[in-house]
Scaffold this motif. Sequence first.
Motif, PDB file in Angstrom:
ATOM      1  N   ARG A 184      -0.098   9.819  -9.193  1.00 45.14           N
ATOM      2  CA  ARG A 184       0.587  10.687 -10.447  1.00 45.14           C
ATOM      3  C   ARG A 184      -0.083  11.690 -11.335  1.00 45.14           C
ATOM      4  O   ARG A 184       0.308  12.592 -11.328  1.00 45.14           O
ATOM      5  N   GLY A 216       4.991   4.814  -9.162  1.00 44.90           N
ATOM      6  CA  GLY A 216       4.686   3.575  -9.495  1.00 44.90           C
ATOM      7  C   GLY A 216       6.228   3.422  -9.450  1.00 44.90           C
ATOM      8  O   GLY A 216       6.311   2.591  -7.822  1.00 44.90           O
ATOM      9  N   GLY A 219       8.408   3.842  -6.584  1.00 46.66           N
ATOM     10  CA  GLY A 219       7.578   3.979  -4.951  1.00 46.66           C
ATOM     11  C   GLY A 219       6.652   4.849  -4.383  1.00 46.66           C
ATOM     12  O   GLY A 219       5.723   5.097  -5.851  1.00 46.66           O
ATOM     13  N   GLY A 247      -2.009   1.073  -7.979  1.00 48.19           N
ATOM     14  CA  GLY A 247      -2.817   1.806  -7.208  1.00 48.19           C
ATOM     15  C   GLY A 247      -3.949   1.567  -6.041  1.00 48.19           C
ATOM     16  O   GLY A 247      -3.658   2.142  -4.914  1.00 48.19           O
ATOM     17  N   ALA A 275       2.242  -4.308  -3.466  1.00 47.49           N
ATOM     18  CA  ALA A 275       1.379  -3.516  -4.370  1.00 47.49           C
ATOM     19  C   ALA A 275       2.970  -4.100  -5.350  1.00 47.49           C
ATOM     20  O   ALA A 275       1.763  -4.277  -6.176  1.00 47.49           O
TER      21      ALA A 275
HETATM   22  P1  ADP Z   1      -1.793   3.092 -10.707  1.00 47.79           P
HETATM   23  O1  ADP Z   1      -2.055   1.744 -10.517  1.00 47.79           O
HETATM   24  O2  ADP Z   1      -3.308   3.945  -9.804  1.00 47.79           O
HETATM   25  O3  ADP Z   1      -0.802   3.353 -11.754  1.00 47.79           O
HETATM   26  P2  ADP Z   1       1.463   3.656  -9.376  1.00 47.79           P
HETATM   27  O4  ADP Z   1       2.022   2.894 -11.067  1.00 47.79           O
HETATM   28  O5  ADP Z   1       1.786   4.613  -9.005  1.00 47.79           O
HETATM   29  O6  ADP Z   1      -0.680   3.216  -9.320  1.00 47.79           O
HETATM   30  O7  ADP Z   1       1.368   2.203  -8.209  1.00 47.79           O
HETATM   31  C1  ADP Z   1       1.006   2.336  -7.066  1.00 47.79           C
HETATM   32  C2  ADP Z   1       2.351   1.662  -6.278  1.00 47.79           C
HETATM   33  O8  ADP Z   1       2.954   0.207  -7.073  1.00 47.79           O
HETATM   34  C3  ADP Z   1       3.942   2.208  -6.199  1.00 47.79           C
HETATM   35  O9  ADP Z   1       3.095   2.534  -5.288  1.00 47.79           O
HETATM   36  C4  ADP Z   1       4.351   0.665  -6.437  1.00 47.79           C
HETATM   37  O10 ADP Z   1       4.488   0.208  -4.962  1.00 47.79           O
HETATM   38  C5  ADP Z   1       4.017  -0.192  -6.868  1.00 47.79           C
HETATM   39  N1  ADP Z   1       4.288  -0.482  -8.609  1.00 47.79           N
HETATM   40  C6  ADP Z   1       3.820  -0.084  -9.626  1.00 47.79           C
HETATM   41  N2  ADP Z   1       4.179  -0.240 -10.729  1.00 47.79           N
HETATM   42  C7  ADP Z   1       5.516  -1.162 -10.174  1.00 47.79           C
HETATM   43  C8  ADP Z   1       6.264  -1.622 -11.007  1.00 47.79           C
HETATM   44  N3  ADP Z   1       6.531  -1.254 -12.652  1.00 47.79           N
HETATM   45  N4  ADP Z   1       7.488  -2.346 -10.236  1.00 47.79           N
HETATM   46  C9  ADP Z   1       6.498  -2.191  -8.836  1.00 47.79           C
HETATM   47  N5  ADP Z   1       5.922  -2.019  -8.311  1.00 47.79           N
HETATM   48  C10 ADP Z   1       6.002  -0.826  -8.864  1.00 47.79           C
END
Ligand code: ADP
Length: 288
Positions: A184, A216, A219, A247, A275
């Motif tokens: 993101r 996040g 999805g 992530g 995840a």
């Molecule tokens: P990062 O750890 O790099 O910030 P993201 O927040 O985009 O990554 O999350 C990566 C993946 O983890 C998302 O696509 C989702 O599948 C899962 N995820 C992240 N936050 C949540 C949440 N609050 N509830 C359920 N799944 C989550």
Amino acid sequence: MARILAVGIATLDIINQVDVYPPEDSEVRALAQRRVRGGNATNSLVVLSQLGHDCAWAGVLVDEPDAAPILAELDRYRIDYSHCRRLARGKMPTSYILHSRATGSRSIVHYRDLPEYDLEHFRRIDLETFDWVHFEGRNPEETEGMLRHLRTQRPDLAVSIEIEKPRPGIERLFPHADLLLFARDYAWAQGYADAAALLRGVAAQAPERDLVCAWGEAGAWALDRDGGEHHSPAFVPPRLVDTLGAGDTFNAAVIDARLHGEDWSASLTRACRVAGAKCGREGLHGVN
Ligand code: ADP
Ligand code: FRU
């Protein structure tokens, strides 16, 4: 089981768990503290190892006390670190992390004063033994050299690159990957409000690549090399415990699903499930 090499970092994560994220200039007491290995590439390898793969890490290791917990964990997951660049002096990168018990959020202050992994060390790796190479997209100039070298040695080898945040020149890596995994922060920095818009924008610059973007709790999205668009919702755990490394876990699970020959729709669903399950537990142990 596949043999996977990841190029990127290991850190010492000092994680203070707090009730709620504190206001600026306040003083709060942590409820608990953990000092653990972190870093995107090695986080993904710890997950891939638990998913049954044979993993190797190429990064920078310093001969100093903070390396001990890092090496202990790599040993625990049988992650081969013989390809690392070893330095006699310096400090391993550190992240000071506030983990909010109320929301599961993680706020990271990362400090690094260390040379990056370089082409000279990458050239020494025998790439013949690997089925997949994953790069944490950092240090674009040197990484582009590694990608060019890789393609001369193994034109057929599957390559993924994580594009987590904007870095000058990072876009030059796009044409060298089979799979680009965006986060993101990168999308926002490019002025995109959502994942699908980012992927369409990138497809114009990097055609014939598989493109993925995690978002996040919304999805994740994919735009495959044939132009197919896919989305999976997030799988929210019964209790949101810890989102640190979500992530990195997602990226590992995408790689695993692709190695198992899953189609794009199934790959995204599986990665969001793994995840999401990670967010329901503390740390990366037991994530599979
Ligand atoms: P990062 O750890 O790099 O910030 P993201 O927040 O985009 O990554 O999350 C990566 C993946 O983890 C998302 O696509 C989702 O599948 C899962 N995820 C992240 N936050 C949540 C949440 N609050 N509830 C359920 N799944 C989550
Ligand atoms: C989580 C993480 C942490 C590390 C930081 C490095 O994705 O890899 O383990 O401290 O990000 O930027």
